[in-house]
Motif scaffolding. Structure first.
Motif, PDB file in Angstrom:
ATOM      1  N   LYS A 319       0.850  -1.184   0.000  1.00 37.80           N
ATOM      2  CA  LYS A 319       0.000   0.000   0.000  1.00 37.80           C
ATOM      3  C   LYS A 319       0.891   1.241   0.000  1.00 37.80           C
ATOM      4  O   LYS A 319       2.022   1.224   0.466  1.00 37.80           O
ATOM      5  CB  LYS A 319      -0.946   0.003   1.194  1.00 37.80           C
ATOM      6  CG  LYS A 319      -0.394   0.532   2.500  1.00 37.80           C
ATOM      7  CD  LYS A 319      -0.757   1.989   2.702  1.00 37.80           C
ATOM      8  CE  LYS A 319      -0.068   2.575   3.917  1.00 37.80           C
ATOM      9  NZ  LYS A 319       1.388   2.525   3.899  1.00 37.80           N
ATOM     10  N   GLY A 321       0.446   5.249   1.180  1.00 39.85           N
ATOM     11  CA  GLY A 321      -0.409   6.215   1.866  1.00 39.85           C
ATOM     12  C   GLY A 321       0.337   7.486   2.220  1.00 39.85           C
ATOM     13  O   GLY A 321       1.572   7.487   2.303  1.00 39.85           O
ATOM     14  N   ASP A 361      -0.156   0.491   8.296  1.00 39.00           N
ATOM     15  CA  ASP A 361      -0.694   1.834   8.034  1.00 39.00           C
ATOM     16  C   ASP A 361      -0.565   2.692   9.275  1.00 39.00           C
ATOM     17  O   ASP A 361      -0.406   2.191  10.391  1.00 39.00           O
ATOM     18  CB  ASP A 361      -2.162   1.764   7.608  1.00 39.00           C
ATOM     19  CG  ASP A 361      -3.086   1.509   8.779  1.00 39.00           C
ATOM     20  OD1 ASP A 361      -3.990   2.329   9.009  1.00 39.00           O
ATOM     21  OD2 ASP A 361      -2.913   0.476   9.472  1.00 39.00           O
ATOM     22  N   ASP A 365      -3.676   7.291   6.598  1.00 37.90           N
ATOM     23  CA  ASP A 365      -3.575   6.392   5.441  1.00 37.90           C
ATOM     24  C   ASP A 365      -4.937   5.860   4.992  1.00 37.90           C
ATOM     25  O   ASP A 365      -5.007   5.069   4.043  1.00 37.90           O
ATOM     26  CB  ASP A 365      -2.658   5.204   5.758  1.00 37.90           C
ATOM     27  CG  ASP A 365      -1.194   5.596   5.762  1.00 37.90           C
ATOM     28  OD1 ASP A 365      -0.830   6.553   5.057  1.00 37.90           O
ATOM     29  OD2 ASP A 365      -0.403   4.947   6.477  1.00 37.90           O
ATOM     30  N   SER A 368      -6.164   4.418   1.280  1.00 44.22           N
ATOM     31  CA  SER A 368      -5.086   3.856   0.461  1.00 44.22           C
ATOM     32  C   SER A 368      -5.498   2.533  -0.158  1.00 44.22           C
ATOM     33  O   SER A 368      -6.192   1.722   0.463  1.00 44.22           O
ATOM     34  CB  SER A 368      -3.833   3.629   1.322  1.00 44.22           C
ATOM     35  OG  SER A 368      -3.420   4.826   1.948  1.00 44.22           O
ATOM     36  N   THR A 408      -4.484  -4.076  10.266  1.00 43.83           N
ATOM     37  CA  THR A 408      -5.205  -3.078   9.471  1.00 43.83           C
ATOM     38  C   THR A 408      -6.467  -3.689   8.884  1.00 43.83           C
ATOM     39  O   THR A 408      -6.480  -4.854   8.497  1.00 43.83           O
ATOM     40  CB  THR A 408      -4.297  -2.561   8.327  1.00 43.83           C
ATOM     41  OG1 THR A 408      -3.149  -1.941   8.906  1.00 43.83           O
ATOM     42  CG2 THR A 408      -5.028  -1.567   7.446  1.00 43.83           C
TER      43      THR A 408
END
Length: 559
Positions: A319, A321, A361, A365, A368, A408
């Protein structure tokens, strides 16, 4: 295993994720809307009957032995088994999810229902009533393991430090780059978060815009819901991106998954998304469809519940972010289920843990993209967007001898796009084609609106009155006839004019008629000179019915 002392009916579940969007103001909370169930009236009874009928012949959990039927192989198998046994699972757990059994912090290939508890201890220290079965069986004898995972609960939610990462990639996402795209910082007047993806609408004007979380874009105190990059005007430099056009927060499980995911009639899935079309005056040449640090991405990876468990669980993801930049992690579970303080059941799609005990994260974020890493030369494929985590409530203890890890939560991107009627744009060519299509549709709509306005402002029956005069009538033959009988042109007015001979219009095939039988002599009242006017009305025509298209011609002889 130790039973959690928190009663789900009186306090919120510690597994309830917390939104990861940053707040400009500490007193402001992310906006949530609680939807009305989309199920028809009486659906609670229908749900109960559905599970009641399928429960017939399903054996209770096995404490010390494994069933003899077929082991679960798909995500759907695991979801159905969990739904059938949700009551016994809810008695001891903080929540559940589906995936593979975890051994010493490593995912195995054994399908299992993950049961999260406040403290995991040896069976010897538990009474038989506190023990969960080793396996659970569903319809048709399909079964799976039960894996107990410790969730180190902090108790009351604790404030977390606003961690920030500073490197070249993150600085660019926060405004130092001349482009905006996936991973870029976006902000409303109250919150900030991350732009998830460039998308286009499937309906209406086929608008082009971007996707992020609803809790990032929507706030009740600011009804216009405007979004900016990198900052709103009340906080710093930035440009106006657009306003929220549509958004969603929660949806019922049967609509989202296509099945009843739980026996609780009040069961919802977190679908945290918002679509913001780009403003008309925004420079779309600054929009990028690639993901900084990742590159060009492929199409959305649809999560098919009938696909093998290993097609999702255990897959590596990345990811990008605005707060933590580029991070990597692993999908360890799907369809996390927990109950809130009111007994309402909630699901969230993805459970991701960062690699090497690093967080996946940070605050800010939210929104994202969660992207599957490419295999065998394939492009990375997005599967979801981040919406939150539980770092301030507790962490997952996956391996003995090591500390607990952050995790997350994510929303299934494919299902979210379908719900909001959006399509992902992954290439610059696709972006340009979408913008061209939008311009054509807007131009056509504007032309139609102009025509509609012109039609409403003008009579439909025919042309204006002046046009009718020019087209229907020939010029009036106006002669000034003094008393001596000599004609004087109207182009040369004479003060001694005393009589006007106004000839009627001449139609095709007709000649002037000098017959005075149809002359009408009009004496002008109050005329000191006794001026008279003779009107030659031409041949008498048969009477006909008057229609709406007929009009009258008024001649004003006054100065």
């Amino acid at each position: 295993m130790e039973r959690n002392g928190c009663n789900h009916n009186c306090c919120p579940s510690p597994l309830q994720p917390i939104a990861s969007a940053g707040q400009h103001s500490e007193s402001s909370a992310a906006y949530f809307s609680w939807p009305t169930s989309t199920l028809m009236h009486g659906s609670a009874e229908g749900r109960a009957n559905y599970f009641g009928n399928l429960q017939k012949g399903v054996l209770p959990g096995h404490l010390g032995r494994l069933p003899k039927g077929q082991r679960a192989t798909t995500l759907l198998d695991l979801m159905i088994i969990r739904a059938f046994h949700s009551k016994i699972l809810r008695r001891f757990s903080l929540g559940t999810a589906i995936g593979f059994r975890i051994r010493e912090g490593t995912l195995t290939d054994t399908p299992a229902i993950l049961v999260f508890v406040a403290r995991k201890v040896h069976r010897k220290w538990l009474s038989p009533t506190q023990c969960l079965p080793a396996a659970l069986e569903g319809p048709g004898g399909v079964w799976c393991d039960v894996d107990v995972v410790e969730f180190s609960y902090y108790g009351a939610p604790a404030p977390t430090p606003k961690e920030q990462l500073y490197d070249e990639l993150v600085d660019g996402l926060r405004g130092s780059d001349p482009i905006v795209g996936s991973g870029s910082q976006v902000a409303s007047l109250e919150t900030y978060g991350t732009l998830g993806a460039i998308v286009k609408s499937r309906t209406g004007n086929k608008q082009v815009g971007f996707l992020t979380n609803r809790h990032v874009a929507v706030d009740l105190d600011y009804p216009n819901q405007k979004m900016f990059h990198p900052l709103p005007p009340n906080l710093g430099p930035g440009v106006y991106l657009g306003a929220v056009e549509r958004a969603t927060s929660f949806i019922t499980d049967d609509v989202w998954y296509g099945i009843y995911a739980g026996t609780n009639p009040e069961t919802f899935v977190r679908a945290d998304g918002a679509f913001i079309p780009f403003a008309d005056d925004f420079d779309t040449t600054s929009v990028s469809t690639s993901v900084k640090g990742v590159g060009v991405i492929g199409d959305v990876k649809a999560i098919d519940l009938q696909s093998p468990i290993g097609s999702l669980i255990g897959r590596q993801v990345v990811k990008v972010g605005r707060s933590s930049g580029l991070t990597m992690g692993t999908v360890v579970a799907y369809a996390l289920e927990y109950n809130d303080e009111k007994g309402i059941c909630f699901f969230t799609d993805f459970l991701v843990v960062g690699e090497n005990q690093q967080t996946f994260d940070l605050e800010g974020d939210s929104g994202s993209l969660i992207i599957l890493t490419g295999q065998d030369g394939e492009k990375p494929q997005p599967i979801g967007i981040i919406w939150g985590g539980t770092a301030n409530r507790g962490r997952l203890k996956l391996k003995s001898g090591q500390g607990p890890e952050n995790w997350t939560s994510g929303v299934d991107l494919g299902r979210l796009l379908d719900l909001l009627e959006l399509d992902l744009i992954t290439t610059s060519e696709g972006l340009q084609a979408a913008l061209d299509e939008q311009k054509i549709i807007l131009a056509a709509a504007a032309a139609a609106a102009t025509n509609s306005t012109a039609t409403e402002s003008s009579p439909v029956a025919g042309p204006q009155e002046n046009d009718k005069i020019d087209k229907i009538y020939e010029p009036l033959g106006i002669n000034i006839i003094p008393r001596d009988g000599s004609a004087i042109s109207t182009d040369q007015p004479n003060e001694n004019m005393e009589e006007l001979n106004l000839m009627s219009p001449m139609r095709n095939g007709e000649e002037g008629n000098g017959d005075l039988n149809n002359l009408v002599d009009l004496e002008l009242e109050n005329s000191p000179d006794g001026i008279s006017i003779a009107l030659n009305l031409g041949e008498r025509e048969p009477k006909r019915l008057r229609t709406d298209s007929d009009s009258t011609l008024d001649i004003d002889l006054q100065n």
